[in-house]
Motif scaffolding. Structure first.
Motif, short mmCIF file in Angstrom:
data_model
loop_
_atom_site.label_atom_id
_atom_site.label_comp_id
_atom_site.label_asym_id
_atom_site.label_seq_id
_atom_site.Cartn_x
_atom_site.Cartn_y
_atom_site.Cartn_z
N LEU A 193 -21.01 6.40 30.76
CA LEU A 193 -21.52 5.25 31.61
C LEU A 193 -21.51 3.96 30.72
CD1 LEU A 193 -24.69 6.76 33.22
CD2 LEU A 193 -22.50 6.32 34.03
N HIS A 194 -20.71 3.78 29.60
CA HIS A 194 -20.53 2.64 28.99
C HIS A 194 -19.07 2.57 28.07
CE1 HIS A 194 -22.18 -0.35 25.49
NE2 HIS A 194 -21.11 -0.67 26.17
N THR A 195 -18.18 2.06 28.89
CA THR A 195 -16.90 1.92 28.24
C THR A 195 -16.14 0.75 28.50
OG1 THR A 195 -15.59 2.77 30.48
CG2 THR A 195 -16.46 4.44 28.96
N ASP A 218 -16.90 -3.54 31.13
CA ASP A 218 -16.43 -4.36 30.20
C ASP A 218 -17.67 -5.55 30.01
OD1 ASP A 218 -13.97 -4.22 29.23
OD2 ASP A 218 -12.96 -4.01 31.16
N HIS A 219 -17.24 -6.53 29.11
CA HIS A 219 -18.18 -7.48 28.69
C HIS A 219 -18.34 -8.59 29.66
CE1 HIS A 219 -19.23 -5.94 24.66
NE2 HIS A 219 -17.89 -5.66 24.51
N ALA A 220 -19.57 -9.16 29.91
CA ALA A 220 -19.80 -10.31 30.78
C ALA A 220 -19.66 -11.53 30.03
CB ALA A 220 -21.39 -10.18 31.07
N THR A 266 -20.79 -3.36 34.03
CA THR A 266 -20.49 -4.42 33.38
C THR A 266 -21.61 -4.17 32.05
OG1 THR A 266 -20.50 -6.86 32.73
CG2 THR A 266 -22.18 -5.95 34.55
N GLU A 267 -21.34 -4.64 30.95
CA GLU A 267 -22.33 -4.59 29.87
C GLU A 267 -22.79 -6.37 29.79
OE1 GLU A 267 -20.90 -3.65 26.04
OE2 GLU A 267 -22.80 -3.70 25.00
N LEU A 268 -23.82 -6.60 29.98
CA LEU A 268 -24.55 -7.83 30.34
C LEU A 268 -24.86 -8.15 28.79
CD1 LEU A 268 -26.50 -7.19 33.44
CD2 LEU A 268 -24.49 -8.59 33.28
N ALA A 304 -27.28 -3.51 29.86
CA ALA A 304 -27.76 -4.92 29.17
C ALA A 304 -27.70 -4.52 27.78
CB ALA A 304 -29.07 -5.67 30.01
N SER A 305 -27.29 -5.60 26.96
CA SER A 305 -27.67 -5.40 25.56
C SER A 305 -27.71 -6.59 24.63
CB SER A 305 -25.96 -4.76 24.91
OG SER A 305 -25.72 -3.56 25.64
N VAL A 306 -28.44 -6.68 23.65
CA VAL A 306 -28.38 -7.69 22.74
C VAL A 306 -27.18 -7.91 21.85
CG1 VAL A 306 -29.68 -8.73 20.72
CG2 VAL A 306 -30.97 -7.79 22.67
N HIS A 307 -26.51 -9.13 21.98
CA HIS A 307 -25.28 -9.39 21.11
C HIS A 307 -25.48 -10.55 20.08
CE1 HIS A 307 -22.95 -6.79 24.23
NE2 HIS A 307 -23.17 -6.37 23.31
N SER A 308 -26.56 -11.16 20.30
CA SER A 308 -26.95 -12.49 19.73
C SER A 308 -28.31 -12.51 19.32
CB SER A 308 -26.41 -13.57 20.32
OG SER A 308 -27.16 -13.72 21.60
N GLY A 340 -28.38 -1.19 26.31
CA GLY A 340 -27.18 -0.77 25.46
C GLY A 340 -27.77 -0.90 23.95
N HIS A 341 -27.33 0.12 23.06
CA HIS A 341 -27.27 -0.02 21.55
C HIS A 341 -28.67 -1.05 21.22
CE1 HIS A 341 -25.09 -3.70 21.74
NE2 HIS A 341 -24.11 -3.12 22.14
N PRO A 342 -29.72 -0.33 21.59
CA PRO A 342 -31.00 -1.08 21.75
C PRO A 342 -31.27 -1.82 20.42
CG PRO A 342 -31.49 0.98 22.90
CD PRO A 342 -30.24 1.03 22.14
ZN ZN Z 1 -22.20 -4.05 23.38
#
Ligand code: ZN
Ligand code: DGT
Ligand code: CA
Ligand code: CA
Length: 560
Positions: free
Chosen positions: A331-333, A363-365, A401-403, A426-430, A456-458
């Motif tokens: 579910l995440h690619t 894919d990324h948002a 999507t990966e938000l 939904a993931s933290v990227h920043s 995602g990757h919490p």
């Molecule tokens: Zn990510």
């Protein structure tokens, strides 16, 4: 031009020192040292001339050197390496620390490891010791740091690849990895390999191109440092005690202590050779027999951490763990529309080849600016996914999507756009360094977004590079359970995120999980095996994992 002289001389010098350490005749020690110097200083490459022509090299030394030239060591050196105490051998791995000083430190101060040496120096216990001036001690400290750096734990992806390479390089009747790798820990200190094989496997092992240094060479156990810096221990075990050896060397130590106590209570003895009552053999050949004889269920290796598994196994209450073969999809690619390197078509075909029932493209948002994503691109991709679906009637394609979870917990798009996706990760990227309270609120807000299905990757950690964000995980998991938001087990091995202790905590709160590959290339799809290891270490069953569920149940969970 690389000459064999220096290496051969170093081996002979080491042999002279070990020979002296073990009480060898001083006259012979000197003759080895003189020969080593002569070889190092000889103008021609000794690999291309008769070693006997080097002045000071007699028949006995020439034989040793010829063996060294053939296989990088010689029998007498191997023997001594095996005989010198483990503590001394460990100490001699510290750069600038010779065997003489090592044995002195070992015998007079009880120092048996680089760590113990570091502590002794820091505590000033070696101040004023003859031969150890301040400069020497400072150099030793530096050497200890270097050693620590090269001996750090690595993530399971690196260790697994190396273990598989080692096993494929050796001929054995039976060969398997044990230790923390078999328990599927996310980081591995060293690799433990067991084999049923003829003795010659040891020299075969030492001669492999991935071996940088032989740390200890014996008949039953050889330890090497590989070119990547990792230590690998190879043990040869008798065929009839295979199960006992696997049980013992899989560990964990704490689990083994608990198991051994059970044996003692019955008046038995459990060792790496088997389970015995006096001389009588009760079980040795398989782990299953050993656990059964102790009146317990078989304990899968990832559970062997003395975390309640012994009691549960005695009561017959171990859960049926989720397995790789239970997974029905990913579910995440990613694809090359953002930071993946393979096309949508190729990724989907690879997923179909794995026999999946469903496969999500996420894919990324846009808020992850460097990915240059736009709504138009996402919608265009959705059209391609719909087209591609016709080619894969047996596998449901999910357009996701990966938000990005913003500091206030909001995500890239409003609800009316999110509603159009089949699945939203939904993931933290920043903004990784927010305070615990702010970070907790951020995650809770993301869980409360009705379109966010999976966090995602919490923890956002990257093993060896970035630590976990700080959050009140109890509060986050309560929110996830309440809102029906799954927590991801990101299987990418340098992430391994959630880690197993947090998975266990989350399960306690009633959270569901998604074991995803977070693939950016086709080979990454296989990383799910590592995520399954994390899940097993946290005692998850297939019911806890949404991507083991049949499509209908998954779609109901996603609520579209
Ligand atoms: Zn990510
Ligand atoms: P690691 O290498 O730090 O990732 O963790 P492990 O669990 O692989 O630990 P390791 O390599 O030191 O030892 C392998 C297994 O051997 C360990 O899990 C349990 C078993 N073992 C049981 N008793 C002992 C013992 O007294 N000494 C050692 N060295 N190993 C033991
Ligand atoms: Ca190990
Ligand atoms: Ca080991």
């Amino acid at each position: 031009m690389a000459r064999a002289n220096e290496e051969a001389a170093a081996a002979l010098q080491e042999y002279a020192e070990l020979f002296a350490l073990t009480g060898g005749d001083a006259f012979r020690v000197r003759s080895y040292q003189k020969a080593a110097k002569a070889i190092a200083g000889f103008p021609e490459d000794i690999a291309t001339v008769e070693v006997r022509s080097v002045p000071g090299v007699g028949e006995a030394i020439a034989k040793k050197m010829e063996e060294f030239l053939r296989r990088g060591s010689f029998r007498q050196l191997d023997d001594l390496r095996g005989r010198v105490p483990e503590g001394v051998r460990r100490l001699t791995r510290v750069p600038t620390l010779g065997p003489k000083t090592a044995i002195m430190l070992y015998e007079e101060f009880g120092i048996d490891s680089p760590d113990a040496l570091g502590e002794a120096i820091t505590a000033g216990r070696l101040d004023g010791v003859k031969g150890l001036g301040p400069k020497t001690l400072a150099n030793l400290q530096k050497g200890i740091e270097q050693l620590e750096q090269s001996g750090r734990r690595v993530h399971i992806g690196v260790a697994m690849a190396l273990a598989e390479q080692v096993m494929a390089s050796l001929e054995a009747e039976r060969i398997a990895y044990a230790g923390s790798l078999r328990r599927m820990r996310d980081t591995i200190g060293d690799i433990d390999i067991l084999a049923v094989a003829p003795e010659s496997i040891m020299s075969e092992f030492r001669a492999q191109p991935y071996v940088a240094e032989v740390i200890a060479a014996g008949e039953k156990k050889t330890s090497v440092r590989t070119t990547s810096g990792m230590q690998v221990d190879l043990r040869v075990v008798p065929a009839e005690s295979w199960g006992a050896a696997m049980q013992y060397f899989t560990g964990s130590k704490e689990h083994n202590v608990a198991i051994r106590e059970m044996a003692v209570k019955k008046g038995w003895k459990l060792s790496e050779y088997g389970l015995f009552e006096g001389e009588r053999v009760i079980a040795t050949e398989s782990e299953e027999e050993i656990y059964a004889a102790l009146g317990m269920q078989y304990v899968p290796p990832p559970m062997r951490e003395d975390g309640g598994e012994v009691k549960a196994a005695l009561a017959g209450e171990l859960p049926v763990l989720v397995e790789l073969s239970d997974l029905r999809g990913d579910l995440h690619t990613h694809t090359d529309l953002t930071d993946g390197i393979a096309s949508l078509e190729d990724m989907v075909a690879a997923g179909a080849a794995l026999g999946y029932s469903y496969y999500a493209v996420t894919d990324h948002a846009p808020d992850l600016a460097m990915q240059r994503m736009t709504l138009d691109k996402a919608l265009e991709q959705r059209g391609r996914v719909a087209e591609l679906q016709k080619r894969h009637p047996g596998m449901r394609l999910l357009h996701g999507t990966e938000l990005n979870i913003a500091p206030d917990g909001s995500v890239d798009w409003p609800g009316e756009v999110l509603r159009g996706f089949d699945v939203c990760v939904a993931s933290v990227h920043s903004h990784f360094t927010m305070s615990r309270d702010e970070m907790t609120r951020r995650f809770i807000a993301a869980c409360e977004n009705p379109y966010v299905d999976i966090i995602g990757h919490p923890t956002t950690r990257k093993i060896g590079k970035r630590g976990m964000v700080d959050a009140d995980w109890d509060a986050v998991f309560r929110a996830a359970a309440r809102t029906g938001t799954a927590m991801e087990i990101d299987s990418y091995p340098d992430r391994s995120d959630l880690p197993s202790d947090l998975v266990r905590l989350a399960k306690h709160h009633g959270v569901k999980f998604s074991i995803d590959s977070d693939s950016h290339a086709i080979p990454h799809l296989a990383h799910q095996r590592f995520g399954v290891g994390i899940a097993q270490r946290a005692w998850l069953t297939s019911d806890d994992v949404i991507n083991t569920w049949p499509l209908d149940r998954l779609l109901t969970f996603l609520g579209r």
